[in-house]
Design an enzyme around this catalytic site. Sequence first.
Site, mmCIF file in Angstrom:
data_model
loop_
_atom_site.group_PDB
_atom_site.id
_atom_site.type_symbol
_atom_site.label_atom_id
_atom_site.label_comp_id
_atom_site.label_asym_id
_atom_site.label_seq_id
_atom_site.Cartn_x
_atom_site.Cartn_y
_atom_site.Cartn_z
ATOM 1 N N GLU A 1 0.669 -3.152 0.091
ATOM 2 C CA GLU A 1 0.569 -1.846 -0.818
ATOM 3 C C GLU A 1 1.148 -2.096 -1.771
ATOM 4 O O GLU A 1 2.344 -1.271 -1.754
ATOM 5 C CB GLU A 1 0.586 -0.563 -0.621
ATOM 6 C CG GLU A 1 -0.995 -0.130 0.465
ATOM 7 C CD GLU A 1 -2.740 0.057 -0.027
ATOM 8 O OE1 GLU A 1 -2.727 -0.169 -1.058
ATOM 9 O OE2 GLU A 1 -3.538 0.407 0.967
ATOM 10 N N CYS B 1 2.890 4.914 -7.548
ATOM 11 C CA CYS B 1 2.155 3.358 -8.240
ATOM 12 C C CYS B 1 0.924 3.699 -8.629
ATOM 13 O O CYS B 1 0.713 3.180 -9.621
ATOM 14 C CB CYS B 1 2.294 3.163 -6.433
ATOM 15 S SG CYS B 1 1.165 3.909 -5.602
HETATM 16 P P1 NDP Z 1 11.241 -1.149 -1.986
HETATM 17 O O1 NDP Z 1 9.788 -2.671 -2.143
HETATM 18 O O2 NDP Z 1 11.949 -1.436 -2.301
HETATM 19 O O3 NDP Z 1 10.999 -0.836 -0.527
HETATM 20 C C1 NDP Z 1 10.220 -0.186 0.119
HETATM 21 C C2 NDP Z 1 10.470 -0.370 1.794
HETATM 22 O O4 NDP Z 1 11.249 -1.957 2.069
HETATM 23 C C3 NDP Z 1 11.617 -0.281 1.741
HETATM 24 O O5 NDP Z 1 11.801 0.807 3.645
HETATM 25 C C4 NDP Z 1 12.885 -0.376 1.742
HETATM 26 O O6 NDP Z 1 14.152 -0.634 2.805
HETATM 27 C C5 NDP Z 1 12.192 -1.486 2.394
HETATM 28 N N1 NDP Z 1 12.936 -2.910 2.586
HETATM 29 C C6 NDP Z 1 13.678 -3.559 1.273
HETATM 30 N N2 NDP Z 1 13.826 -5.009 1.600
HETATM 31 C C7 NDP Z 1 13.434 -5.411 2.723
HETATM 32 C C8 NDP Z 1 12.913 -6.335 2.507
HETATM 33 N N3 NDP Z 1 13.582 -7.605 2.843
HETATM 34 N N4 NDP Z 1 12.374 -6.442 4.092
HETATM 35 C C9 NDP Z 1 11.290 -5.697 4.505
HETATM 36 N N5 NDP Z 1 11.832 -4.142 4.220
HETATM 37 C C10 NDP Z 1 12.450 -4.165 3.277
HETATM 38 O O7 NDP Z 1 10.363 0.183 -2.755
HETATM 39 P P2 NDP Z 1 10.402 1.133 -3.548
HETATM 40 O O8 NDP Z 1 11.181 1.754 -2.464
HETATM 41 O O9 NDP Z 1 11.224 1.179 -4.058
HETATM 42 O O10 NDP Z 1 9.318 1.947 -3.370
HETATM 43 C C11 NDP Z 1 8.953 1.857 -5.168
HETATM 44 C C12 NDP Z 1 7.272 0.792 -5.288
HETATM 45 O O11 NDP Z 1 6.616 1.501 -3.927
HETATM 46 C C13 NDP Z 1 7.047 0.731 -6.787
HETATM 47 O O12 NDP Z 1 6.980 -0.623 -6.888
HETATM 48 C C14 NDP Z 1 6.072 1.513 -6.419
HETATM 49 O O13 NDP Z 1 5.053 1.371 -7.156
HETATM 50 C C15 NDP Z 1 5.647 0.957 -4.585
HETATM 51 N N6 NDP Z 1 4.376 2.262 -4.568
HETATM 52 C C16 NDP Z 1 3.631 1.148 -3.515
HETATM 53 C C17 NDP Z 1 2.559 2.249 -4.070
HETATM 54 C C18 NDP Z 1 1.081 2.335 -3.174
HETATM 55 O O14 NDP Z 1 0.224 2.414 -1.611
HETATM 56 N N7 NDP Z 1 0.947 0.941 -3.429
HETATM 57 C C19 NDP Z 1 2.974 3.576 -3.534
HETATM 58 C C20 NDP Z 1 3.586 3.631 -3.220
HETATM 59 C C21 NDP Z 1 4.510 3.908 -3.921
HETATM 60 P P3 NDP Z 1 15.290 0.487 2.166
HETATM 61 O O15 NDP Z 1 14.699 1.461 0.754
HETATM 62 O O16 NDP Z 1 15.582 1.233 3.057
HETATM 63 O O17 NDP Z 1 16.090 -0.459 1.194
#
Ligand code: NDP
Length: 508
Positions: A224, A258
Amino acid sequence: MFQYSSSTMTQDGTSLSPEQALQHARLTFQNNQVYSIKQRITEVKRVIEYIRINRESITDELTQATGKTRTDALVSEILGVLDNLHWNCANAKRILTEKKVHTPITLLGKSSRIRHEPFGVILLIAPWNYPLHISLTFAIGAFLAGNCVVIKPSEHTPMPGLLERIFAAAPLLASCIQVIYGDGKTAQQLIDAKPDKIFFTGSTVTGKKILRQASEHLIPVDVELGGKDPMIVFEDVNIQRTVAGALWGAMTNAGQSCTSVELLYLQRSIFNPFITQFKQAMEELVINTGDQGNADVGAITTNFQAEIIQEHLEDAKRKGANLFSVGQAISATSRLIPPTLVTDVSEDMLIVQEETFGPVVCAIPFDSEDEIIRLVNQSPYGLSASVWSKDLKRAQRVSHALQTGAVSINNVMLTEGNPALPFGGVKESGFGRGKGEEGLLAFTRSKAIIIDKQSSKKEPNWYPYTIKKYQLFSELIDTLFSNDWLKYIKLALVGGKLEKTSQQARGD
Ligand code: NDP
């Protein structure tokens, strides 16, 4: 910021590494297979009750961790999650119970069933924008489907202990869902420990990294991802209500959703009056953080997101856009970004191309239905959209033509308000569906079962293959797929002959 370590505590207080947590989940999964869907629903009802009673203290934690307004926390997170869990409790048994399905006439005497079996261990990687709603809705869906779950919350909004306290209200559920605190590296370690499925919500960039890593182990992943959601407004709308919808859709959760409205497409004849009313409505917004339920727009949760928003605004200004903001200039300590309307934008601006994820919306005029469909479908993203028009036929026609996972007609972000509807995107917004029936089934593997009787009879398609059998099969195809009104009589005749031939040895 909360000091995390890549570990979790089991119920008996032991600390676990990511690998050990996965191992622990696998063992718990094996031991907990005996629990019925009814028992699991009872557990989820306990969680619902705990959240209902403790909603004010949970709202406190959410607002402190994210800087969102109190109403955003209560409505989008708590009401949202309760609504989803409640729907799951009412529908999980119907959706997840083994089903009998039709068996064709050619397989006469057999019966066919589909079992929805749990994967085993689901790894849930969650973002920071809705830290409660996203973690709980999907973790509990996965639990109801019979899985054990490991949640990796975002390091930016870990809210240590909150999820565990909620789960503690339901002992079986608590034993099946673990929380591992850490950053992206922790998530990578969890993936290398080979969960049975990954459910990821976050940015498109990270989603692609996860897909690459998971492919090494052939782990299925639902992603997502980000969005750049359009709101399409035709000239026949009630402008006052549509302005109110656009303002909320763009500014809710300070735009850190999002599916928040980032591109506001207005039919040219109403562009100016709409913009005038939109600006007036913006002037009335209350911008604050740490409020008591009386602020409209809160803070940006992370410094890096505030910087991205600033960068998009500066890039737009440099390239000739017009910016209209309300509220005070950004303060480094509060991360309150003034809600901003951007007009006179061009295709080369970051604010048009990339997800801004802030209280910012671009207004763009359009002329015709064809033009707007083409414009929207050019986007690499395809999460959700909204179409506004009194002409419902036109609105539906446009909604069908849009390449997005969801469309709200004459409303905004409303598909998410109905837990029966699936949620997910297309193109760079990801694939897989959470929520609703598809969302629960996404946490299961379907197993096909066919039941035959024990008898001495051989099947027609088993050996030996003979010329006679070949001719009978050819006759069967002709009969089976023809529109002949005597079809079923002919089928009975061919079937009988095939049956008889099948019981004979070669050369009989
Ligand atoms: P990120 O992609 O930065 O992070 C999401 C999760 O992935 C966090 O727990 C993060 O850890 C983890 N992560 C980071 N790097 C890695 C990696 N290399 N491998 C595995 N996991 C990793 O997203 P955000 O937290 O910044 O959230 C915002 C984004 O989420 C926006 O783009 C938004 O549009 C999207 N979003 C989409 C939704 C949907 O349903 N389509 C709903 C809500 C949000 P950590 O944060 O600890 O670095």
